[in-house]
Design a protein around this motif. Sequence first.
Motif, PDB file in Angstrom:
ATOM      1  N   SER A  58       0.916  -1.214   0.015  1.00  0.00           N
ATOM      2  CA  SER A  58      -0.071   0.177   0.063  1.00  0.00           C
ATOM      3  C   SER A  58       0.947   1.317  -0.004  1.00  0.00           C
ATOM      4  N   PRO A  59       0.384   2.570  -0.355  1.00  0.00           N
ATOM      5  CA  PRO A  59       1.256   3.609  -0.402  1.00  0.00           C
ATOM      6  C   PRO A  59       1.825   3.904   1.110  1.00  0.00           C
ATOM      7  N   LYS A  60       1.174   3.485   2.064  1.00  0.00           N
ATOM      8  CA  LYS A  60       1.696   3.587   3.441  1.00  0.00           C
ATOM      9  C   LYS A  60       2.935   2.594   3.586  1.00  0.00           C
ATOM     10  N   GLN A  61       3.319   1.871   2.901  1.00  0.00           N
ATOM     11  CA  GLN A  61       4.368   1.068   2.768  1.00  0.00           C
ATOM     12  C   GLN A  61       5.800   1.437   1.787  1.00  0.00           C
ATOM     13  N   ASP A  62       5.552   2.453   1.371  1.00  0.00           N
ATOM     14  CA  ASP A  62       6.582   2.814   0.398  1.00  0.00           C
ATOM     15  C   ASP A  62       7.845   2.841   0.972  1.00  0.00           C
ATOM     16  N   ASP A  63       8.180   3.075   2.403  1.00  0.00           N
ATOM     17  CA  ASP A  63       9.397   2.754   2.896  1.00  0.00           C
ATOM     18  C   ASP A  63      10.150   1.406   2.395  1.00  0.00           C
ATOM     19  N   GLU A  64       8.972   0.272   2.241  1.00  0.00           N
ATOM     20  CA  GLU A  64       9.718  -0.895   1.936  1.00  0.00           C
ATOM     21  C   GLU A  64      10.417  -0.670   0.506  1.00  0.00           C
ATOM     22  N   ILE A  65       9.706  -0.005  -0.398  1.00  0.00           N
ATOM     23  CA  ILE A  65      10.052   0.350  -1.884  1.00  0.00           C
ATOM     24  C   ILE A  65      11.798   0.801  -1.754  1.00  0.00           C
ATOM     25  N   GLU A  66      11.796   1.861  -0.742  1.00  0.00           N
ATOM     26  CA  GLU A  66      13.160   2.394  -0.624  1.00  0.00           C
ATOM     27  C   GLU A  66      14.026   1.606  -0.135  1.00  0.00           C
ATOM     28  N   ARG A  67      13.811   0.729   0.938  1.00  0.00           N
ATOM     29  CA  ARG A  67      14.546  -0.375   1.164  1.00  0.00           C
ATOM     30  C   ARG A  67      15.213  -1.255  -0.172  1.00  0.00           C
ATOM     31  N   ASN A  68      14.403  -1.594  -0.855  1.00  0.00           N
ATOM     32  CA  ASN A  68      14.720  -2.169  -2.097  1.00  0.00           C
ATOM     33  C   ASN A  68      15.672  -1.450  -2.726  1.00  0.00           C
ATOM     34  N   ALA A  69      15.417  -0.288  -3.066  1.00  0.00           N
ATOM     35  CA  ALA A  69      16.177   0.917  -3.832  1.00  0.00           C
ATOM     36  C   ALA A  69      17.713   0.808  -3.260  1.00  0.00           C
ATOM     37  N   ALA A  70      17.641   0.490  -2.002  1.00  0.00           N
ATOM     38  CA  ALA A  70      19.293   0.589  -1.278  1.00  0.00           C
ATOM     39  C   ALA A  70      19.821  -0.706  -1.383  1.00  0.00           C
ATOM     40  N   LEU A  71      19.495  -1.819  -1.754  1.00  0.00           N
ATOM     41  CA  LEU A  71      19.760  -2.882  -1.422  1.00  0.00           C
ATOM     42  C   LEU A  71      21.464  -3.080  -1.677  1.00  0.00           C
ATOM     43  N   TRP A  72      22.027  -2.552  -2.374  1.00  0.00           N
ATOM     44  CA  TRP A  72      23.577  -2.887  -2.713  1.00  0.00           C
ATOM     45  C   TRP A  72      24.336  -1.870  -1.587  1.00  0.00           C
ATOM     46  N   THR A  73      23.738  -0.918  -0.993  1.00  0.00           N
ATOM     47  CA  THR A  73      24.348  -0.085  -0.096  1.00  0.00           C
ATOM     48  C   THR A  73      24.100   0.009   1.301  1.00  0.00           C
ATOM     49  N   SER A  74      22.860  -0.541   1.833  1.00  0.00           N
ATOM     50  CA  SER A  74      22.494  -0.504   2.959  1.00  0.00           C
ATOM     51  C   SER A  74      22.988  -1.366   4.174  1.00  0.00           C
ATOM     52  N   PRO A  75      23.077  -1.032   5.307  1.00  0.00           N
ATOM     53  CA  PRO A  75      23.816  -2.043   6.122  1.00  0.00           C
ATOM     54  C   PRO A  75      23.058  -3.424   6.402  1.00  0.00           C
ATOM     55  N   THR A  76      23.721  -4.356   6.876  1.00  0.00           N
ATOM     56  CA  THR A  76      23.304  -5.441   7.012  1.00  0.00           C
ATOM     57  C   THR A  76      23.203  -5.915   8.298  1.00  0.00           C
ATOM     58  N   LEU A  77      22.470  -7.023   8.751  1.00  0.00           N
ATOM     59  CA  LEU A  77      22.429  -7.684  10.119  1.00  0.00           C
ATOM     60  C   LEU A  77      22.575  -9.349   9.759  1.00  0.00           C
ATOM     61  N   PRO A  78      22.741 -10.074  10.886  1.00  0.00           N
ATOM     62  CA  PRO A  78      22.637 -11.613  10.747  1.00  0.00           C
ATOM     63  C   PRO A  78      21.267 -12.044  10.547  1.00  0.00           C
ATOM     64  N   ALA A  79      21.187 -13.053   9.681  1.00  0.00           N
ATOM     65  CA  ALA A  79      19.815 -13.324   9.380  1.00  0.00           C
ATOM     66  C   ALA A  79      18.889 -13.660  10.392  1.00  0.00           C
ATOM     67  N   LEU A  80      19.562 -14.240  11.430  1.00  0.00           N
ATOM     68  CA  LEU A  80      18.551 -14.416  12.500  1.00  0.00           C
ATOM     69  C   LEU A  80      18.037 -13.330  13.175  1.00  0.00           C
ATOM     70  N   GLN A  81      18.829 -12.159  13.200  1.00  0.00           N
ATOM     71  CA  GLN A  81      18.367 -10.956  13.876  1.00  0.00           C
ATOM     72  C   GLN A  81      17.525 -10.231  12.960  1.00  0.00           C
ATOM     73  N   ARG A  82      17.782 -10.291  11.591  1.00  0.00           N
ATOM     74  CA  ARG A  82      16.932  -9.434  10.561  1.00  0.00           C
ATOM     75  C   ARG A  82      15.545  -9.699  10.390  1.00  0.00           C
ATOM     76  N   TYR A  83      14.893 -11.066  10.469  1.00  0.00           N
ATOM     77  CA  TYR A  83      13.784 -11.358  10.518  1.00  0.00           C
ATOM     78  C   TYR A  83      13.075 -11.116  11.753  1.00  0.00           C
ATOM     79  N   THR A  84      11.636 -10.829  11.630  1.00  0.00           N
ATOM     80  CA  THR A  84      11.084 -10.553  12.890  1.00  0.00           C
ATOM     81  C   THR A  84       9.615 -11.205  12.955  1.00  0.00           C
TER      82      THR A  84
END
Length: 250
Positions: A58-84
């Motif tokens: 939904s438009p309220k979730q556009d921050d998810e699109i911004e995350r995808n745009a920054a996939l190559w440059t955004s910081p990372t976390l261990p997988a077991l801490q990334r998922y919620t």
Amino acid sequence: MLVLLPPSETKHPGGDGPPVDLSSLTAPELTPVRTELVEALVKLADDVPASRAALALSPKQDDEIERNAALWTSPTLPALQRYTGVLYDALDVRSLTRAQRARADRRLAVGSALFGVVGGADLVPAYRLSAGSTLPGQPTLRALWKPALSPVLAAVDGLVVDLRSGSYAALAPVPGAVTLQVLSERPDGTRSVVSHFNKAHKGRVARLLAASTAEPGDVVGLRRLLRRAGLHVEHDGGTALTLVVPTAEA
């Protein structure tokens, strides 16, 4: 033993790890498919309406699109801490001892629509892509992942416990893997499938398997381990186990 967990739609934001290095993730032979999908998501993020449609946002979730745009440059976390979410709350890796966390990182892996499978300690960015998504101009995710991921999972040396949800298991089924169904039992003995809290019970099972020093080699050994932990687990043959919980705990 390898325990395959489902991912979560939501992800913890941020992180303190370096940008993702796809070749450093578990099963580097999956790098070509991972690269193709990351590039496709980054490109798709330039078209917000198309991203919303493809990712069911939904438009309220556009921050998810911004995350995808920054996939190559955004910081990372261990997988077991990334998922919620419910399963990862029940798993609660942050409260594990150092030895237990080391086993969790070694034994637990997460099925992923974007990365195929990631080990517990693999450093991954926040992203949005579900198993049921279809990206414009791309085959279905199952068509992309099954030929590449199935041989990787089939080659696992040891017992595989597949706790993935149906849509993620369909990306690459694992022949011979142990599966777990969760049923609630009423006082009169009748049973029904647990829906809402299914993930919580699987998260507790994953935590138990991460914490245990035992290394079951087959479904019978796994059932024995779970029963020693006080769980009511039934085995009617094959590789399917049934976890039965009282309705009050379901």
